[in-house]
Design a protein around this motif. Structure first.
Motif, PDB file in Angstrom:
ATOM      1  N   LYS A 250       0.859  -1.179   0.000  1.00  0.00           N
ATOM      2  CA  LYS A 250       0.000   0.000   0.000  1.00  0.00           C
ATOM      3  C   LYS A 250       0.899   1.234   0.000  1.00  0.00           C
ATOM      4  O   LYS A 250       1.747   1.396   0.866  1.00  0.00           O
ATOM      5  N   VAL A 251       0.726   2.071  -0.988  1.00  0.00           N
ATOM      6  CA  VAL A 251       1.527   3.287  -1.107  1.00  0.00           C
ATOM      7  C   VAL A 251       0.975   4.331  -0.153  1.00  0.00           C
ATOM      8  O   VAL A 251      -0.208   4.649  -0.187  1.00  0.00           O
ATOM      9  N   VAL A 252       1.834   4.834   0.712  1.00  0.00           N
ATOM     10  CA  VAL A 252       1.474   5.922   1.618  1.00  0.00           C
ATOM     11  C   VAL A 252       2.240   7.148   1.147  1.00  0.00           C
ATOM     12  O   VAL A 252       3.466   7.183   1.201  1.00  0.00           O
ATOM     13  N   MET A 253       1.517   8.118   0.643  1.00  0.00           N
ATOM     14  CA  MET A 253       2.150   9.305   0.068  1.00  0.00           C
ATOM     15  C   MET A 253       2.397  10.332   1.169  1.00  0.00           C
ATOM     16  O   MET A 253       1.507  10.652   1.940  1.00  0.00           O
ATOM     17  N   THR A 254       3.635  10.807   1.241  1.00  0.00           N
ATOM     18  CA  THR A 254       4.009  11.861   2.181  1.00  0.00           C
ATOM     19  C   THR A 254       4.483  13.064   1.381  1.00  0.00           C
ATOM     20  O   THR A 254       4.747  12.952   0.184  1.00  0.00           O
ATOM     21  N   ASP A 255       4.624  14.195   2.047  1.00  0.00           N
ATOM     22  CA  ASP A 255       5.125  15.387   1.357  1.00  0.00           C
ATOM     23  C   ASP A 255       6.544  15.145   0.838  1.00  0.00           C
ATOM     24  O   ASP A 255       6.888  15.569  -0.264  1.00  0.00           O
ATOM     25  N   GLY A 256       7.364  14.451   1.626  1.00  0.00           N
ATOM     26  CA  GLY A 256       8.740  14.154   1.207  1.00  0.00           C
ATOM     27  C   GLY A 256       8.757  13.295  -0.055  1.00  0.00           C
ATOM     28  O   GLY A 256       9.532  13.552  -0.976  1.00  0.00           O
ATOM     29  N   LYS A 257       7.897  12.281  -0.106  1.00  0.00           N
ATOM     30  CA  LYS A 257       7.833  11.424  -1.289  1.00  0.00           C
ATOM     31  C   LYS A 257       7.333  12.217  -2.495  1.00  0.00           C
ATOM     32  O   LYS A 257       7.844  12.044  -3.595  1.00  0.00           O
ATOM     33  N   ARG A 258       6.353  13.082  -2.278  1.00  0.00           N
ATOM     34  CA  ARG A 258       5.844  13.912  -3.383  1.00  0.00           C
ATOM     35  C   ARG A 258       6.966  14.781  -3.956  1.00  0.00           C
ATOM     36  O   ARG A 258       7.098  14.923  -5.165  1.00  0.00           O
ATOM     37  N   GLU A 259       7.787  15.352  -3.057  1.00  0.00           N
ATOM     38  CA  GLU A 259       8.890  16.207  -3.502  1.00  0.00           C
ATOM     39  C   GLU A 259       9.917  15.404  -4.307  1.00  0.00           C
ATOM     40  O   GLU A 259      10.379  15.845  -5.355  1.00  0.00           O
ATOM     41  N   ILE A 260      10.267  14.219  -3.804  1.00  0.00           N
ATOM     42  CA  ILE A 260      11.221  13.368  -4.516  1.00  0.00           C
ATOM     43  C   ILE A 260      10.673  12.986  -5.890  1.00  0.00           C
ATOM     44  O   ILE A 260      11.375  13.055  -6.893  1.00  0.00           O
ATOM     45  N   ILE A 261       9.413  12.605  -5.945  1.00  0.00           N
ATOM     46  CA  ILE A 261       8.787  12.222  -7.220  1.00  0.00           C
ATOM     47  C   ILE A 261       8.764  13.404  -8.173  1.00  0.00           C
ATOM     48  O   ILE A 261       9.078  13.259  -9.360  1.00  0.00           O
ATOM     49  N   HIS A 262       8.414  14.584  -7.664  1.00  0.00           N
ATOM     50  CA  HIS A 262       8.380  15.781  -8.511  1.00  0.00           C
ATOM     51  C   HIS A 262       9.764  16.050  -9.112  1.00  0.00           C
ATOM     52  O   HIS A 262       9.898  16.302 -10.317  1.00  0.00           O
ATOM     53  N   LYS A 263      10.803  15.959  -8.286  1.00  0.00           N
ATOM     54  CA  LYS A 263      12.167  16.204  -8.785  1.00  0.00           C
ATOM     55  C   LYS A 263      12.612  15.101  -9.739  1.00  0.00           C
ATOM     56  O   LYS A 263      13.326  15.367 -10.701  1.00  0.00           O
TER      57      LYS A 263
END
Length: 169
Positions: free
Chosen positions: A11-24
């Motif tokens: 189960k993917v738990v999205m955090t702000d840190g993960k969102r930032e890494i994905i965006h970059k």
């Protein structure tokens, strides 16, 4: 006939840190498809393995690449090696020493398939694991103990690159 146990679905738990890494990640690699994602992960995995091997060589020789030493054994270039992972095949540069006594543990001599390693290395970063947790994971992967000092050396080498990569605009 015994029923095989089903592997639990992640189960993917999205955090702000993960969102930032994905965006970059999307910015850095101009990702437009699932294949592009795999190529990006292959590139990141190769870089991670290279840095871990450099830390292993530092540990083996007892000094870092930028330091001088009275040690008779020294760095002696690299040997290219093709490995297979769940992201496909790629080449890594394995550091060599003059005495030929360096035995890498991240990708061992004659090891060609690292499919079981790559997902674990990437998950260590994604989970923000401590040195103890990373050490336990490496013991699980390779069956050998590594000191928290060794893990710190690896982390010290890799973190600046991750931060530089994350801070690109």
């Amino acid at each position: 006939m015994a029923r095989s146990e089903k592997k639990p679905v992640h189960k993917v738990v999205m955090t702000d840190g993960k969102r930032e890494i994905i965006h970059k990640l999307l910015q850095e690699y101009d990702i437009e498809s699932a294949e592009d994602i795999q190529e990006a992960l292959k590139d990141l995995l190769g870089g991670t393995i290279k840095e871990m091997m450099e830390a292993e060589m530092d540990n083996h020789l007892g000094y870092s690449k930028s330091e001088r030493s009275e040690n008779t054994d020294a760095r002696n270039g690299y040997k290219s090696k093709q490995v297979n992972s769940s992201y496909g095949s790629f080449n890594i540069d394995v550091p060599q020493d003059r005495d030929s006594t360096f035995e890498p543990q991240v990708v061992k001599k004659r090891q060609k398939d690292i499919s079981d390693i790559d997902s674990k290395i990437i998950s260590m970063y994604a989970k923000g694991m401590t040195t103890k947790q990373i050490s336990d994971t490496l013991r699980d992967i390779y069956g050998f103990e590594v000191s928290e000092g060794f893990i710190s050396n690896v982390t010290d080498k890799i973190l600046p690159e991750i931060e530089e990569w994350q801070n690109r605009h």
